[in-house]
Scaffold this motif. Structure first.
Motif, PDB file in Angstrom:
ATOM      1  N   PRO A  13       5.906   0.124  70.598  1.00 56.61           N
ATOM      2  CA  PRO A  13       5.251  -1.223  70.714  1.00 56.61           C
ATOM      3  C   PRO A  13       5.927  -2.124  71.262  1.00 56.61           C
ATOM      4  O   PRO A  13       5.466  -3.227  71.966  1.00 56.61           O
ATOM      5  CB  PRO A  13       4.434  -1.205  69.403  1.00 56.61           C
ATOM      6  CG  PRO A  13       5.252  -0.250  68.630  1.00 56.61           C
ATOM      7  CD  PRO A  13       5.739   0.834  69.449  1.00 56.61           C
ATOM      8  N   VAL A  14       7.212  -2.337  71.005  1.00 48.58           N
ATOM      9  CA  VAL A  14       7.993  -3.495  71.097  1.00 48.58           C
ATOM     10  C   VAL A  14       8.281  -3.417  72.893  1.00 48.58           C
ATOM     11  O   VAL A  14       8.171  -4.309  73.545  1.00 48.58           O
ATOM     12  CB  VAL A  14       9.563  -3.179  70.662  1.00 48.58           C
ATOM     13  CG1 VAL A  14      10.753  -4.098  71.424  1.00 48.58           C
ATOM     14  CG2 VAL A  14       9.428  -3.530  69.150  1.00 48.58           C
ATOM     15  N   ARG A  15       8.391  -2.100  73.577  1.00 50.70           N
ATOM     16  CA  ARG A  15       8.476  -1.977  74.703  1.00 50.70           C
ATOM     17  C   ARG A  15       7.300  -2.470  75.613  1.00 50.70           C
ATOM     18  O   ARG A  15       7.305  -2.955  76.809  1.00 50.70           O
ATOM     19  CB  ARG A  15       9.162  -0.478  75.416  1.00 50.70           C
ATOM     20  CG  ARG A  15      10.321  -0.525  74.856  1.00 50.70           C
ATOM     21  CD  ARG A  15      11.172   0.911  75.268  1.00 50.70           C
ATOM     22  NE  ARG A  15      10.789   2.119  74.721  1.00 50.70           N
ATOM     23  CZ  ARG A  15      11.241   2.803  73.902  1.00 50.70           C
ATOM     24  NH1 ARG A  15      12.168   2.273  73.169  1.00 50.70           N
ATOM     25  NH2 ARG A  15      10.333   3.733  73.265  1.00 50.70           N
ATOM     26  N   CYS A  16       6.054  -1.939  74.985  1.00 46.66           N
ATOM     27  CA  CYS A  16       4.943  -2.463  75.600  1.00 46.66           C
ATOM     28  C   CYS A  16       4.721  -3.982  75.661  1.00 46.66           C
ATOM     29  O   CYS A  16       4.241  -4.393  76.594  1.00 46.66           O
ATOM     30  CB  CYS A  16       3.770  -1.623  74.742  1.00 46.66           C
ATOM     31  SG  CYS A  16       3.615   0.025  75.175  1.00 46.66           S
ATOM     32  N   GLU A  17       5.080  -4.499  74.759  1.00 44.30           N
ATOM     33  CA  GLU A  17       5.037  -6.085  74.472  1.00 44.30           C
ATOM     34  C   GLU A  17       6.024  -6.507  75.311  1.00 44.30           C
ATOM     35  O   GLU A  17       5.736  -7.786  76.160  1.00 44.30           O
ATOM     36  CB  GLU A  17       5.436  -6.404  73.087  1.00 44.30           C
ATOM     37  CG  GLU A  17       5.199  -8.018  72.922  1.00 44.30           C
ATOM     38  CD  GLU A  17       3.790  -8.561  73.127  1.00 44.30           C
ATOM     39  OE1 GLU A  17       3.623  -9.513  73.337  1.00 44.30           O
ATOM     40  OE2 GLU A  17       2.834  -7.508  72.842  1.00 44.30           O
ATOM     41  N   ILE A  18       7.256  -5.966  75.531  1.00 43.19           N
ATOM     42  CA  ILE A  18       8.120  -6.710  76.735  1.00 43.19           C
ATOM     43  C   ILE A  18       7.414  -6.567  78.012  1.00 43.19           C
ATOM     44  O   ILE A  18       7.503  -7.536  78.726  1.00 43.19           O
ATOM     45  CB  ILE A  18       9.431  -5.647  76.627  1.00 43.19           C
ATOM     46  CG1 ILE A  18      10.319  -5.995  75.401  1.00 43.19           C
ATOM     47  CG2 ILE A  18      10.358  -6.025  77.828  1.00 43.19           C
ATOM     48  CD1 ILE A  18      11.510  -4.937  75.071  1.00 43.19           C
ATOM     49  N   THR A  20       4.293  -6.717  78.711  1.00 43.67           N
ATOM     50  CA  THR A  20       3.255  -7.855  78.570  1.00 43.67           C
ATOM     51  C   THR A  20       4.028  -9.137  78.925  1.00 43.67           C
ATOM     52  O   THR A  20       3.700  -9.915  79.506  1.00 43.67           O
ATOM     53  CB  THR A  20       2.433  -7.720  77.321  1.00 43.67           C
ATOM     54  OG1 THR A  20       1.863  -6.382  77.328  1.00 43.67           O
ATOM     55  CG2 THR A  20       1.573  -8.811  77.413  1.00 43.67           C
ATOM     56  N   ILE A  21       5.235  -9.450  78.203  1.00 44.21           N
ATOM     57  CA  ILE A  21       5.931 -10.659  78.455  1.00 44.21           C
ATOM     58  C   ILE A  21       6.402 -10.947  79.844  1.00 44.21           C
ATOM     59  O   ILE A  21       6.144 -11.988  80.601  1.00 44.21           O
ATOM     60  CB  ILE A  21       6.962 -10.490  77.447  1.00 44.21           C
ATOM     61  CG1 ILE A  21       6.244 -10.948  75.898  1.00 44.21           C
ATOM     62  CG2 ILE A  21       7.775 -12.142  77.880  1.00 44.21           C
ATOM     63  CD1 ILE A  21       7.429 -10.647  74.822  1.00 44.21           C
ATOM     64  N   HIS A  35      10.574 -13.840  71.468  1.00 47.09           N
ATOM     65  CA  HIS A  35       8.978 -13.086  71.139  1.00 47.09           C
ATOM     66  C   HIS A  35       9.350 -12.251  70.140  1.00 47.09           C
ATOM     67  O   HIS A  35       8.226 -11.711  69.661  1.00 47.09           O
ATOM     68  CB  HIS A  35       8.352 -12.727  72.312  1.00 47.09           C
ATOM     69  CG  HIS A  35       8.191 -13.711  73.575  1.00 47.09           C
ATOM     70  ND1 HIS A  35       7.302 -14.294  73.474  1.00 47.09           N
ATOM     71  CD2 HIS A  35       8.934 -14.023  74.725  1.00 47.09           C
ATOM     72  CE1 HIS A  35       7.170 -15.310  74.567  1.00 47.09           C
ATOM     73  NE2 HIS A  35       8.431 -15.068  75.116  1.00 47.09           N
ATOM     74  N   PHE A  36      10.572 -11.611  69.597  1.00 49.30           N
ATOM     75  CA  PHE A  36      10.554 -10.540  68.702  1.00 49.30           C
ATOM     76  C   PHE A  36      11.638 -11.087  67.237  1.00 49.30           C
ATOM     77  O   PHE A  36      12.395 -12.061  67.744  1.00 49.30           O
ATOM     78  CB  PHE A  36      11.250  -9.499  69.325  1.00 49.30           C
ATOM     79  CG  PHE A  36      10.320  -8.960  70.693  1.00 49.30           C
ATOM     80  CD1 PHE A  36       9.537  -7.954  70.363  1.00 49.30           C
ATOM     81  CD2 PHE A  36      10.597  -9.477  71.980  1.00 49.30           C
ATOM     82  CE1 PHE A  36       8.499  -7.646  71.373  1.00 49.30           C
ATOM     83  CE2 PHE A  36       9.650  -8.908  73.075  1.00 49.30           C
ATOM     84  CZ  PHE A  36       8.582  -8.043  72.635  1.00 49.30           C
ATOM     85  N   HIS A  46      16.008  -1.289  74.160  1.00 51.10           N
ATOM     86  CA  HIS A  46      14.717  -1.186  74.632  1.00 51.10           C
ATOM     87  C   HIS A  46      14.674  -1.603  76.009  1.00 51.10           C
ATOM     88  O   HIS A  46      13.994  -0.875  77.080  1.00 51.10           O
ATOM     89  CB  HIS A  46      13.601  -2.005  74.019  1.00 51.10           C
ATOM     90  CG  HIS A  46      13.424  -1.442  72.675  1.00 51.10           C
ATOM     91  ND1 HIS A  46      12.723  -0.586  72.206  1.00 51.10           N
ATOM     92  CD2 HIS A  46      13.588  -2.218  71.221  1.00 51.10           C
ATOM     93  CE1 HIS A  46      12.603  -0.345  71.131  1.00 51.10           C
ATOM     94  NE2 HIS A  46      13.055  -1.324  70.379  1.00 51.10           N
TER      95      HIS A  46
END
Length: 94
Positions: A13-18, A20-21, A35-36, A46
């Motif tokens: 999920p962290v990499r997916c959010e990266i 997205t950002i 953001h984290f 990551h």
């Protein structure tokens, strides 16, 4: 780049959010970190996974490293999904 490497990189999920950002544009590690709630070392881990999968690229400017989304790999993934769906639809119509 193997599509399986891409999926492995996105299996967090962290990499997916990266990802997205980064669709907003090029950012430094510090900007991404805002953001984290993770350490710089964890973020570097990551980002290296995403970079090795070809999903992001980096550019060094002075003492900062900036990361950006590699849209060509994203397009490759989307094309793979579209072809998969088309093949399924063709098989379904037989």
């Amino acid at each position: 780049m193997a599509i399986s490497d891409t999926f492995k990189a996105l299996n967090d999920p962290v990499r997916c959010e990266i990802i997205t950002i980064l669709k907003k544009g090029r950012m430094s590690v510090g900007e991404i970190l805002e953001h984290f709630n993770v350490t710089g070392a964890t973020m570097s881990y990551h980002l290296n996974i995403l970079k090795n999968a070809g999903l992001v690229s980096d550019v060094k400017k002075g003492k900062y490293i900036y990361y950006e989304l590699n849209i060509s790999v994203v397009e490759e993934i989307m094309t793979w999904f579209i072809r998969l769906k088309e093949d399924y639809d063709e098989q379904d119509n037989k």
